[in-house]
Design an enzyme around this catalytic site. Structure first.
Site, PDB file in Angstrom:
ATOM      1  N   ARG A  88      12.206 -14.149 -29.270  1.00 37.82           N
ATOM      2  CA  ARG A  88      13.537 -13.587 -29.424  1.00 37.82           C
ATOM      3  C   ARG A  88      14.265 -14.193 -30.618  1.00 37.82           C
ATOM      4  NH1 ARG A  88      16.988 -14.560 -24.383  1.00 37.82           N
ATOM      5  NH2 ARG A  88      16.132 -16.642 -24.618  1.00 37.82           N
ATOM      6  N   SER A 150       8.421 -23.819 -27.273  1.00 39.30           N
ATOM      7  CA  SER A 150       7.976 -24.238 -25.939  1.00 39.30           C
ATOM      8  C   SER A 150       6.483 -24.557 -25.894  1.00 39.30           C
ATOM      9  CB  SER A 150       8.345 -23.171 -24.912  1.00 39.30           C
ATOM     10  OG  SER A 150       9.739 -23.054 -24.812  1.00 39.30           O
ATOM     11  N   ASP A 204      12.641 -25.449 -23.882  1.00 34.64           N
ATOM     12  CA  ASP A 204      13.534 -24.708 -22.999  1.00 34.64           C
ATOM     13  C   ASP A 204      14.250 -25.609 -21.998  1.00 34.64           C
ATOM     14  OD1 ASP A 204      11.189 -25.276 -21.649  1.00 34.64           O
ATOM     15  OD2 ASP A 204      10.925 -23.277 -20.808  1.00 34.64           O
TER      16      ASP A 204
END
Length: 465
Positions: A88, A150, A204
């Site tokens: 994203r 991540s 995250d």
């Protein structure tokens, strides 16, 4: 001393001999007082070893994030969230620390880029960012960026993270042991976008803590309890020996524990049951991510399936059913555990019956004792996971000087398991009796948290200048 849970959640079936045999087998899943205290002692020891740069199963990575949101964050910030086959690009507009505008665009990463040249992968990320910024009419506007990456990495500064290894569906070996921030920055510069500056790199879990602090300024712990699991917390800077950049009288810093690997050095072997060993050997990452295999959504369903399979093989469960109907490995997922647990709360069994029906079982294949056994095994394994998370979380709480602390949590297991939150609250309260605390849901730390981290990095940089 036996937990209240073990006293009130008991296996009640008509066949008392069968009940006795099942309980003898499942006894190994119960966390006794002795095992509980040994987990506490082991985790505390591993934390202290890692912070003093001695061998430990915990990374205790210094994120170099020395502050949390304080309500002064203003402006436009980019976030890039990479962790799966889609990533994203996010634009956050902050005003007095509040998100007043959020634009998000998802991009799919082609298979050949996830397993080919890492340089091409980062060029693709940069190309998509350029596309995103162009759509927002921000081609020439200075934009600080927070990069949620991540994958396992070692931090060297707030804006420097070296890839340790790829996981999931990624394997681009040419960039392992390289600084992913530099790779992204160089790719952005290829497209002439020097106005985008990567200010912070995080995972995250750290993002969850930062986003939690925006919601509640008492937040000091961030936990992800979903498919995988990890935690981070705010540590006193004087306890942290690993500090590669110049110190600037920092009082605190966020430490990324990477607790999924807790016990990989054998320190948790006293907890391992025959079921845990069986699951571990059949997992993609055998002999690693020890703690995660006790507590996370990726493994909880398979653990329950493994226990039930053992009982079936011993003629103690589903004795009237054709063996070929039994779920195959990894086909009994953790979302089913949440449904079973909801039945337990409601005093019902219709969800369990539907699950059995979905696997091909008919009512003549099982009896009430079988249904009760499924509920009991699901509860026992779920509670063990909750207790292990609570023990380690309470240790973090007890390390802190503050007496009123908020814990930010995200993740599918936490959100969907109907008893998880209550269990965590009860057990943590018991193990950290001198702390006032609360659990809050902090969703999308990998997005909002990354943008906020960029804003913090800008503020810290200006202060140092």
């Amino acid at each position: 001393m036996i937990d209240k849970f073990y006293k009130t959640n008991v296996l009640c079936i008509a066949d008392k001999q069968r009940q006795h045999q099942i309980m003898n087998i499942l006894q190994q899943l119960i966390l006794t007082k002795e095992k509980t205290e040994k987990v506490d002692e082991t985790f505390t020891n591993e934390v202290n070893l890692a912070l003093t740069e001695q061998p430990s199963s915990l990374q205790m990575e210094n994120t170099y994030i020395p502050e949390l949101p304080n309500g002064t964050e203003d402006g436009q910030f980019l976030a890039l969230d990479l962790g799966g086959t889609n990533f994203r690009a996010i634009l956050l507009q902050l005003e007095h620390g509040n998100v007043i505008r959020e634009e998000v665009k998802r991009y799919h990463i082609p298979d050949e880029l996830r397993t080919g040249s890492g340089l091409k992968l980062f060029d693709f990320l940069a190309e998509c960012l350029v596309d995103f910024v162009s759509e927002q009419d921000l081609e020439d506007v200075p934009l600080p960026l927070g990069f949620t990456f991540s994958f396992p990495m070692s931090h060297h500064s707030l804006d420097s993270g070296y890839l340790v290894t790829w996981t999931k569906t990624f394997n681009c070996p040419d960039v392992v042991n390289m600084d992913v921030v530099k790779l992204l920055q160089q790719s952005l510069e290829k497209y002439g976008h020097n106005h985008i500056e990567v200010m912070a790199i995080l995972n995250d879990t750290t993002g969850t803590l930062v986003e939690g602090a925006r919601i509640d300024n008492r937040t000091r712990i961030g936990i992800v309890l979903g498919t995988g699991s990890n935690a981070c917390y705010v540590e006193r800077a004087d306890r942290v020996q690993h500090w590669e950049t110049e110190r600037h009288n920092e009082h605190h810093v966020i430490i990324n524990i990477e607790w999924g690997a807790f016990g990989d050095n054998g320190s948790l072997d006293f907890l391992k049951t025959e079921f845990d060993r069986s699951l571990d050997l059949r997992s993609l990452l055998a002999t690693s991510f020890t703690f995660e295999k006790y507590i996370s959504g990726n493994y909880l369903g398979e653990l329950v399936r493994t226990v039930l399979e053992t009982l079936r093989d011993k003629k103690l469960f589903l004795t009237k059913a054709p063996p070929e109907l039994f779920p195959l490995e990894w086909n009994f997922t953790s979302d089913l555990i949440s449904l079973i647990e909801q039945d337990t709360i409601d005093g019902q069994q219709h969800r369990i019956k539907q699950i059995l029906s979905d696997f091909g079982y008919e009512q003549r294949h099982y009896d009430d004792d079988d249904l009760a056994t499924i509920q009991f095994v699901s509860a026992l394994t779920s509670y063990r996971a909750a207790k292990l998370v609570s023990i380690t979380t309470a240790i973090m709480l007890n390390r802190m000087d503050e007496e009123d602390i908020t814990i930010a949590i995200d993740g599918s297991l936490y959100k969907h398991h109907p008893r998880m939150k209550t269990w965590l609250e009860d057990i943590i309260a018991e193990r950290a009796p001198n702390k006032l605390f609360r659990l809050i849901l902090a969703e999308d730390g990998s997005g909002k948290g990354a943008g906020l981290a960029a804003a913090i990095a800008v503020r810290v940089s200006k202060c140092r200048e």
